[in-house]
Design a protein around this motif. Structure first.
Motif, PDB file in Angstrom:
ATOM      1  N   GLY A  87      -3.639  10.193  -6.859  1.00 57.34           N
ATOM      2  CA  GLY A  87      -5.030  10.266  -6.841  1.00 57.34           C
ATOM      3  C   GLY A  87      -5.438  10.019  -8.304  1.00 57.34           C
ATOM      4  O   GLY A  87      -6.848  10.155  -8.852  1.00 57.34           O
ATOM      5  N   THR A 106     -10.763   7.233  -7.173  1.00 57.52           N
ATOM      6  CA  THR A 106     -11.786   7.515  -5.996  1.00 57.52           C
ATOM      7  C   THR A 106     -10.772   8.475  -5.030  1.00 57.52           C
ATOM      8  O   THR A 106     -11.529   9.017  -4.210  1.00 57.52           O
ATOM      9  CB  THR A 106     -12.145   6.226  -5.312  1.00 57.52           C
ATOM     10  OG1 THR A 106     -10.974   5.680  -5.117  1.00 57.52           O
ATOM     11  CG2 THR A 106     -12.899   5.477  -6.450  1.00 57.52           C
ATOM     12  N   ASP A 107      -9.258   7.828  -4.794  1.00 55.91           N
ATOM     13  CA  ASP A 107      -8.669   8.566  -3.894  1.00 55.91           C
ATOM     14  C   ASP A 107      -7.520   8.492  -3.965  1.00 55.91           C
ATOM     15  O   ASP A 107      -6.763   7.860  -4.841  1.00 55.91           O
ATOM     16  CB  ASP A 107      -9.249   8.082  -2.519  1.00 55.91           C
ATOM     17  CG  ASP A 107      -8.820   9.231  -1.292  1.00 55.91           C
ATOM     18  OD1 ASP A 107      -8.232  10.167  -1.533  1.00 55.91           O
ATOM     19  OD2 ASP A 107      -9.321   8.849  -0.224  1.00 55.91           O
ATOM     20  N   GLU A 108      -6.336   8.974  -3.161  1.00 56.93           N
ATOM     21  CA  GLU A 108      -5.020   8.616  -3.102  1.00 56.93           C
ATOM     22  C   GLU A 108      -4.665   7.566  -2.498  1.00 56.93           C
ATOM     23  O   GLU A 108      -5.153   7.467  -1.101  1.00 56.93           O
ATOM     24  CB  GLU A 108      -4.322   9.952  -2.480  1.00 56.93           C
ATOM     25  CG  GLU A 108      -4.648  11.305  -3.298  1.00 56.93           C
ATOM     26  CD  GLU A 108      -3.588  12.413  -2.407  1.00 56.93           C
ATOM     27  OE1 GLU A 108      -2.922  12.327  -1.557  1.00 56.93           O
ATOM     28  OE2 GLU A 108      -3.889  13.691  -2.632  1.00 56.93           O
ATOM     29  N   ILE A 109      -4.090   6.598  -3.189  1.00 55.26           N
ATOM     30  CA  ILE A 109      -4.002   5.203  -2.641  1.00 55.26           C
ATOM     31  C   ILE A 109      -2.545   4.898  -2.829  1.00 55.26           C
ATOM     32  O   ILE A 109      -1.805   4.863  -3.656  1.00 55.26           O
ATOM     33  CB  ILE A 109      -4.738   4.275  -3.512  1.00 55.26           C
ATOM     34  CG1 ILE A 109      -6.368   4.814  -3.586  1.00 55.26           C
ATOM     35  CG2 ILE A 109      -4.605   2.908  -3.175  1.00 55.26           C
ATOM     36  CD1 ILE A 109      -7.354   3.867  -4.482  1.00 55.26           C
TER      37      ILE A 109
END
Length: 397
Positions: free
Chosen positions: A280, A311-314
């Protein structure tokens, strides 16, 4: 003796400066605060100047200067007062002995110039506004303090002295290897008999220190992440590595200042960026200058000041903040160079690969062929950087 005493008594003033924001500049106060933070200043005191005091203050400043101060009618009178402090001022070099420098800290001029450009963006020459006036010396700054906030001088002195003390290097310095020192100074030190790198952060920049520590916690499994030896309240001590990166940069395009990164290093950079994205976090401002190669320790990444939650875990490299522009919705800290092009300007001269080919693992022979073709545009770019006379000298020699 009295002169020496006065110098020691006023030593705390080094790095202290005053900004007087004019009426037309009030709308840009937040922009100014952001610039001050970006260029390393700490605000010690600020207050609004009452309307019935503005004319009187302008007349006093005008009478106290060797040359009259220009208070443009379209810019207004001094309306806001800021006292700032820089623990690492940069002395301006005068153009000649007869022409003294305009200020004793060139960072002040940088902030003034950038703010003025932002204020006048889109304005015609006749509409230009001069948003602020600043003190040119510590002597002048002290005069303003005595005139405007005499009751707060003691408090301002105490804070400035504390900041100067906190910015002192905790170990004997062997060499200064700093760059701009907007957030921290970097020095080679004697760490209990061993050479190490000490990074001492400016007051108010503890969040950058915390990110460096967080990066080591999250990246403990990555051999590329440089190792911390000590964490202090305002400083970090890193293991020192021998940098022999120039030995492995190959091939090198003619007229290029450096060669290309080996394909294995690009693969490892991919792995590091993806590791943090999966947790993240984004490696904002990661660039080739943050890579060093130690013959014994291997590839190391040395700077994580701008590692911040994304913004998020990618699970993908596409859109990562090291190779792509940081989206406008991002509200965290950005480096001064954030808008200079994430990949093409900073990474392509070192990878020789289009960004799309770095997003996934591809066979090395394919990448080698692509890089061979990339030597042509890199050569042309190098030619643009050198003068025709320089090329003629190379041919003659």
């Amino acid at each position: 003796m009295n002169k020496q005493h006065n110098i020691e008594e006023n030593e705390w003033l080094t790095g202290v400066a005053v900004f007087l924001i004019r009426e037309r500049g009030l709308a840009y106060l937040d922009v100014l605060r952001s610039l001050l933070d970006r260029y390393g200043f700490t605000i010690l005191c600020e207050l609004a100047i009452h309307e019935d005091q503005r004319q009187t203050l302008a007349k006093w400043i005008d009478s106290s200067e060797q040359e009259p101060v220009d208070w443009p009618g379209n810019s207004g009178l001094p309306a806001y007062f800021l006292v700032v402090h820089d623990v690492h001022p940069v002395m301006e070099q005068p153009s000649s002995r007869e022409t003294p420098g305009r200020t004793d800290n060139v960072r002040l001029l940088t902030v003034e110039t950038v703010l003025t450009q932002k204020v006048n963006d889109g304005r015609s020459g006749q509409e230009h506004v001069s948003p602020l006036y600043l003190s040119c010396s510590t002597t002048q700054a002290l005069e303003y303090l005595k005139k405007i906030v005499p009751q707060q001088i003691g408090k301002i002195r105490t804070i400035a002295q504390r900041y100067n003390m906190e910015f002192r290097t905790p170990y004997p310095v062997l060499a200064d290897v700093s760059k701009q020192v907007c957030r921290a100074k970097v020095e080679l030190v004697d760490f209990h008999g061993t050479e190490a790198i000490c990074k001492t952060f400016r007051p108010g920049r503890e969040r950058y220190l915390e990110r460096e520590v967080k990066a080591r916690e999250l990246g403990a499994s990555l051999p590329e992440v440089s190792r911390l030896l000590e964490v202090g309240p305002h400083y970090l001590v890193f293991e020192r590595y021998s940098n022999r990166m120039e030995r492995i940069l190959s091939p090198r395009a003619p007229f290029s200042p450096h060669g290309l990164l080996p394909l294995w290093t690009i693969e490892r950079v991919r792995a590091v960026i993806l590791h943090y994205r999966r947790l993240g976090y984004e490696c904002i401002d990661l660039n080739p200058q943050d890579l060093i190669y130690d013959p014994c320790q291997g590839l190391k990444i040395i700077d994580f000041e701008f590692l911040q939650p994304g913004t998020d875990e990618i699970e993908s490299l596409k859109g990562n903040y090291a190779w792509y522009d940081v989206p406008s919705r991002f509200k965290g800290d950005l480096p001064i160079s954030a808008h200079q092009g994430s990949y093409h300007e900073r990474w392509f001269p070192y990878t020789g690969l289009p960004r799309t080919l770095c997003l996934n693992k591809l066979p090395r022979p394919v990448l080698t062929m692509v890089r061979s073709a990339a030597l042509v545009p890199l050569t042309l770019d190098g030619l643009r950087r050198v003068s025709w006379q320089h090329i003629q000298r190379l041919v003659r020699n």
